[in-house]
Design a protein around this motif. Structure first.
Motif, short mmCIF file in Angstrom:
data_model
loop_
_atom_site.label_atom_id
_atom_site.label_comp_id
_atom_site.label_asym_id
_atom_site.label_seq_id
_atom_site.Cartn_x
_atom_site.Cartn_y
_atom_site.Cartn_z
N ASP A 201 0.84 -1.20 0.00
CA ASP A 201 0.00 0.00 0.00
C ASP A 201 0.88 1.26 0.00
N PHE A 202 0.93 1.92 -1.13
CA PHE A 202 1.80 3.08 -1.30
C PHE A 202 1.56 4.15 -0.24
N THR A 203 0.30 4.50 -0.02
CA THR A 203 -0.02 5.59 0.92
C THR A 203 0.46 5.27 2.33
N VAL A 204 0.03 4.13 2.84
CA VAL A 204 0.38 3.77 4.22
C VAL A 204 1.91 3.69 4.39
N ILE A 205 2.57 3.01 3.46
CA ILE A 205 4.02 2.83 3.56
C ILE A 205 4.74 4.18 3.51
N MET A 206 4.34 5.04 2.57
CA MET A 206 5.03 6.32 2.42
C MET A 206 4.76 7.26 3.59
N VAL A 207 3.53 7.28 4.09
CA VAL A 207 3.22 8.16 5.22
C VAL A 207 3.99 7.71 6.46
N LEU A 208 3.92 6.40 6.74
CA LEU A 208 4.61 5.88 7.93
C LEU A 208 6.12 6.14 7.85
N THR A 209 6.73 5.82 6.70
CA THR A 209 8.19 6.01 6.59
C THR A 209 8.56 7.49 6.67
N SER A 210 7.74 8.37 6.06
CA SER A 210 8.04 9.80 6.15
C SER A 210 7.99 10.26 7.60
N LEU A 211 6.96 9.82 8.32
CA LEU A 211 6.82 10.21 9.73
C LEU A 211 8.02 9.74 10.54
N LEU A 259 18.25 -9.73 -1.03
CA LEU A 259 18.32 -10.93 -0.20
C LEU A 259 16.98 -11.65 -0.08
N GLU A 260 15.88 -10.90 -0.25
CA GLU A 260 14.55 -11.50 -0.08
C GLU A 260 13.82 -11.72 -1.40
N TYR A 261 14.44 -11.29 -2.52
CA TYR A 261 13.77 -11.30 -3.81
C TYR A 261 13.07 -12.63 -4.11
N ASN A 262 13.76 -13.72 -3.86
CA ASN A 262 13.20 -15.03 -4.19
C ASN A 262 12.67 -15.80 -2.98
N ASN A 263 12.65 -15.14 -1.82
CA ASN A 263 12.21 -15.84 -0.61
C ASN A 263 10.69 -16.04 -0.64
N PRO A 264 10.23 -17.29 -0.74
CA PRO A 264 8.78 -17.53 -0.83
C PRO A 264 8.00 -17.07 0.40
N GLY A 265 8.69 -16.90 1.54
CA GLY A 265 8.01 -16.47 2.76
C GLY A 265 7.86 -14.97 2.87
N THR A 266 8.56 -14.19 2.02
CA THR A 266 8.51 -12.73 2.15
C THR A 266 8.21 -12.06 0.80
N LEU A 267 9.25 -11.58 0.10
CA LEU A 267 9.03 -10.83 -1.14
C LEU A 267 8.70 -11.73 -2.33
N GLY A 268 9.10 -12.99 -2.26
CA GLY A 268 8.98 -13.91 -3.39
C GLY A 268 7.67 -13.83 -4.15
N PRO A 269 6.52 -14.05 -3.46
CA PRO A 269 5.25 -14.11 -4.19
C PRO A 269 4.74 -12.75 -4.67
N LEU A 270 5.36 -11.64 -4.26
CA LEU A 270 4.82 -10.31 -4.57
C LEU A 270 5.23 -9.85 -5.96
N GLY A 271 4.43 -8.93 -6.52
CA GLY A 271 4.79 -8.29 -7.78
C GLY A 271 5.91 -7.29 -7.56
N LEU A 272 6.47 -6.75 -8.63
CA LEU A 272 7.63 -5.89 -8.52
C LEU A 272 7.35 -4.65 -7.66
N LYS A 273 6.20 -4.00 -7.84
CA LYS A 273 5.87 -2.80 -7.08
C LYS A 273 5.81 -3.13 -5.58
N ASP A 274 5.12 -4.21 -5.26
CA ASP A 274 5.01 -4.62 -3.86
C ASP A 274 6.37 -5.03 -3.30
N LYS A 275 7.17 -5.70 -4.13
CA LYS A 275 8.53 -6.08 -3.72
C LYS A 275 9.32 -4.82 -3.32
#
Ligand SMILES: [K+]
Ligand SMILES: [K+]
Lengths: 457, 457
Positions: A201-211, A259-275
Motif C-alpha cells: 500500500d503506497f499511501t500507508v508505507i510512504m506516510v509511515l516512513t516519512s513520519l 536478499l529477499e527477492y526469491n524468498n517464498p516467505g517474504t518478497l517472493g510471491p509479490l509483484g515488482l511494485k510490492d517487492k
C-alpha cells in the motif's frame, strides 16, 4: 561591563545545567512515567475480559511505550481496551517528546557548533539565560511534533476509511501517526500483524516512513533546515545526518530487496511494485520504528543480520530514534578510514572532527556493543532459543526498535525483566554516557599520575 | 657533540623503520610463506593416497598453519603423510617466530615504556643503531622458544610413550609442543579428535596449557620478567597482561565449569577431577590455542558465547596469540569505567594511560568488530548454517584460534576463500593497524581544517 555580565550569565547557565544534569532528570522522569503507566495498564478496564496483565507484563508494556521501543509481550489490539490503548499512546507521546527536549538540552549544553546555537531564537534565549527561551524551544518542539503528526493522522485516516468505519479510521490514523513519528512501532492491527496487510500500500508505507524519518532525524537537524535557506550553510552535523539517512535507507532497501527477492516467505510471491515497497519499508523501519510489513520469522538469516546492523545504528541524535546514532557511525567510519591512510586528522567536507568527539564515538560504540553482548549472554542462559533470535531481540530492545523474530511473548519471567531493563538502558543510556563524557572532558583533575604506555593490538 | 650524534642516530633509526614498515614486511613474508606452503602441501607425497588436496584446500591449510590459526578443512592425521605434517609444523614454527619478532620490532618502534627499552640489552643496541642488537634480540626469541618447546616436547613424549611406540611418542611430543607454544592448535590425533582423549589427563592438559600461556603472553612480558627481579619494578604493560591472563583464565574456567556441569554431552558424565580439568582446558584454550578436549558440538549456547568472547580477546601483544589482546580489553574497560565516573584521566596502578593509546584501543576494537561482522554477513549468504555456528567460525578465524563447531570442513568454496582471507587479516591486521595508528599520531599534517562539532549518542 555588558561583556562581563554576559560572561557571568553564561557561566551561571553552565553551572545550573551541571547541577540539574538533564540526563539524570530524564532517567528519573522516565522511571516515574513507567511506574504510573504500569499501574494504569493494570487497571481492570485497561484490558479486555480475561486479559488481566501481571505486574511484569504491565511493566514491560509501559517501559516499551515510554522508551518508544515497541516490543510487546501481548498483542496490543487484542489485549487492551481503548482506554489501555490510549494510555499506551499517551506514554509514547510523552516518552518521545520528553526524550527529544532533554536531548536538545544536552545538545545545547555540549556543543557550540551543531547548528543550534548559531541561530537567532535559541542563541539569544540562551545568552539571556531566560527560562523564556527554553519554554520557546519546548513549544516549538511540541508544535512541530503535533503539526507533523496531524498531517500524518489525516492522510492515514482517509486511507483507513476505505477499510474501517470513519471513527475507527480516525482513531487508527491518530494512533499509528503518533506511533510512527515517535518511532514507537506500536500497532493496533491485531494478532501481532503490524503492517503486513499494507505491504504493497503506497499511501500507508510512504506516510509511515516519512513520519518515522522526520521524527528520527533529530530536532537539531529540523531546526537547522528550517532556519537556514541554503544547503551550503547547513551545519556539519546536519549534512552528516542527511547523507547517512539517505545512504542507510538506500543500502538497506537494496540489500533487503536482493536478499529477499526469491524468498517464498517474504518478497517472493509479490509483484515488482510490492517487492519494492516491501523492501523499502524493511530497509527504513529498523532505524528505529519497528513496524513490519513482511513476516519477520521468514526473513533470511542475511536479512536478519542487515536488520540487526540497522537497528544497532539507529537514527539521528536529539530525535525519537534509538541506536548508537548515524553520526557516531559516520565518525567511526571516517576515523578508521583516516587511520588506515595514516592520517592524524579526521576531516570531512572541509571540516576537522574534534578528537574528543571521535573518542566519544568510539566509547559509545564499544559501550553499546558490550551492553548488547552482556545481555545476550544472560539470555542464552535463561531462554531456549537460537542465537540469531536472541541477538535480534536484544539489539531490538537496546536500539528501541521493537522488531522481533517472535521471542518477546515467549520470554521467561527473568528474560522479560532483563529486556525491560535493556529497553530502559537503551533509551537513556547513550544520552547519559554522551553527557558524562562531555562533562568529564571539561573537568581538570586536582593531580595527575605519570603516563605509562601499554602495548596493544 | 656526542649528544648530537646520538640524536641523529635515533632519528635515522625511526626513519629507517618507517621506510621498512615492519607490518608490511610481515604481510609480504607471510604471503610468500603461505604460497610456498600451499605448493608443498599439494605435492603428491604430502598427502595419503586418495587425499590429494585442491588448491583452495591447500591454501586454506597453509594459511591456517602460517597464521597459527588451526582451522582445518581436512583432518591433519588422516590426510597428510609425515612429510605433509612436518611441512605444517615448520610453517607453524616460522609463522609463530616471524610474528613474534616483527611484533617486538613494532613494539620497540612504538613505545618507550613498555618494559623493553628500559633495560640493557635492547636499549643499548637500539641507541647504537646496530643490526647486532636486533640479531641478539631475534636470537633470544628463537632460543627461548626452542628451550620452552623442548621442555614441553620431552614431557609430552614421556606421557605419549604410555600410549604409542617410542618414535611416535617423540614425534607427537614435538608436534604438539610446537603447536601449543605457537598457539596453533593443530593436532595429529586423527578424526578431528584433538585432545578429547586426554580430557582428564593432568600431564597433557597442564603441559599444553602452560606452553600456550607462555607462548601467548608475549615476549615483552617474558623479557620484562626475566630482566627484573622484583614485582614492583615490572612495567605497567607486564602487570596488566599478567593480571588479565589470570583473571580471564579463572573466569573462563569458572564459567565453563558452571555452564557445562550438567551437560550430558560434555562435563556431565565426568568425575569432579575430570570436570575441573576439562573446564580449565576450555577456559584457557580459546585465547588462542584452539585445541579442544570436549565435544565442541555439544557445548551449550552460553558456553559457545563465553568461548567466542575469549577468542575475540585473545592473548598478549608480541607473542603467538591472536585476538584484540588482553591489554586492549583492559584499557577499554578502564576507560569506560573512568568515563562512567566522569573522570577525564584513565589511571591504573598509579599510572596514567596516554590518551592516544586509549584511542587506539577503541579503534582496534571497533575495527575488529567490524571485520568480524562484515565477514559474518558474507557467510550468512554463502553458507547454510545457524548464526552461532557461523559467528563462532568467524571469530575463531579472526582471532587465529582454530576452534570450530564443525563448519570448517563443510564450508562452500567461497566460504573457504573468505575464511582464508580472514585468517590472514586476523593475524597481520591488528599489528598493521597498531603500527599505522602509531605512525599517524607522529605525523603533523601540512595544514588543518577548522574544527566543527557533531552530536553523537
Ligand atoms: K521503536
Ligand atoms: K590457534
Amino acid at each position: 561591563m555588558v561583556q562581563g555580565l554576559k560572561k557571568i550569565a553564561k557561566f551561571k547557565l553552565s553551572k545550573k545545567l551541571i547541577r540539574i544534569n538533564p540526563a539524570q532528570t530524564l532517567s528519573l522522569g522516565f522511571l516515574i512515567l513507567i511506574l504510573v503507566g504500569t499501574l494504569l495498564l493494570m487497571l481492570p478496564f485497561a484490558t479486555q475480559d480475561r486479559h488481566h496483565l501481571s505486574f511484569i507484563d504491565a511493566l514491560f508494556q509501559a517501559t516499551s511505550a515510554v522508551c518508544v521501543t515497541g516490543l510487546v509481550v501481548v498483542d496490543t489490539h487484542t489485549t487492551f481496551t481503548m482506554f489501555g490503548q490510549i494510555v499506551l499512546m499517551v506514554l509514547i507521546q510523552i516518552g518521545g517528546l520528553g526524550f527529544m527536549t532533554v536531548g536538545i538540552l544536552v545538545a545545547l549544553f555540549l556543543g557550540k557548533n551543531i547548528g543550534l546555537q548559531s541561530r537567532l531564537m535559541i542563541q539569544e534565549s540562551l545568552n539571556q539565560l531566560s527560562m523564556e527561551g527554553m519554554v520557546k524551544l519546548v513549544k516549538f518542539v511540541i508544535g512541530f511534533t503535533f503539526f507533523i503528526e496531524g498531517i500524518g493522522a489525516v492522510i492515514l485516516a482517509f486511507r483507513f476509511a476505505q477499510d474501517f468505519a470513519i471513527p475507527k479510521a480516525i482513531y487508527y490514523g491518530i494512533f499509528h501517526s503518533i506511533s510512527a513519528f515517535n518511532n514507537a512501532g506500536f500497532d493496533i492491527m491485531g494478532d501481532f500483524r503490524s503492517m503486513t496487510s499494507y505491504v504493497g500500500d503506497f499511501t500507508v508505507i510512504m506516510v509511515l516512513t516519512s513520519l518515522l524519518i522526520i521524527g528520527g532525524i533529530g530536532y537539531t537537524v529540523v531546526l537547522d533546515i528550517v532556519r537556514k535557506k541554503s544547503i551550503k550553510k547547513l551545519s556539519l552535523h546536519t549534512k552528516i545526518v542527511l547523507i547517512m539517512t539517505v545512504l542507510l535507507n538506500v543500502v538497506g532497501t537494496v540489500l533487503i530487496f536482493t536478499l529477499e527477492y526469491n524468498n517464498p516467505g517474504t518478497l517472493g510471491p509479490l509483484g515488482l511494485k510490492d517487492k519494492l515497497l516491501g523492501a523499502y519499508f524493511h530497509g527504513v523501519v529498523p532505524r528505529t520504528a519497528g513496524f513490519n510489513s513482511l513476516n519477520m520469522g521468514e526473513l533470511t538469516l542475511s536479512s536478519q543480520f542487515v536488520t540487526m546492523v540497522l537497528m544497532f545504528i539507529g537514527g539521528g541524535s536529539g530525535g525519537t530514534a534509538g541506536g548508537i546514532k548515524v553520526t557516531t557511525v559516520a565518525i567511526i567510519f571516517l576515523a578508521i578510514w583516516a587511520l588506515i591512510r595514516g592520517k592524524e586528522d579526521v576531516n570531512t567536507m572541509g571540516r576537522r572532527l574534534p578528537k574528543d568527539i571521535i573518542y566519544r564515538a568510539f566509547a559509545i560504540t564499544v559501550y553499546s556493543t558490550a551492553v548488547v553482548f552482556i545481555t545476550l549472554f544472560i539470555l542464552t542462559i535463561t531462554e531456549a532459543a537460537p542465537l540469531n533470535v536472541i541477538l535480534f531481540e536484544v539489539i531490538s530492545a537496546f536500539g528501541t526498535v521493537g522488531m522481533s523474530l517472535g521471542l518477546t511473548p515467549d520470554l521467561s519471567p527473568v528474560g522479560k525483566i532483563v529486556i525491560t531493563i535493556l529497553m530502559f538502558i537503551g533509551r537513556v543510556g547513550p544520552l547519559t554516557i554522551a553527557f558524562a563524557l562531555a562533562r568529564a572532558s571539561k573537568k581538570q583533575p586536582p593531580y595527575r599520575y605519570v603516563e605509562e604506555k601499554v602495548m596493544i593490538g
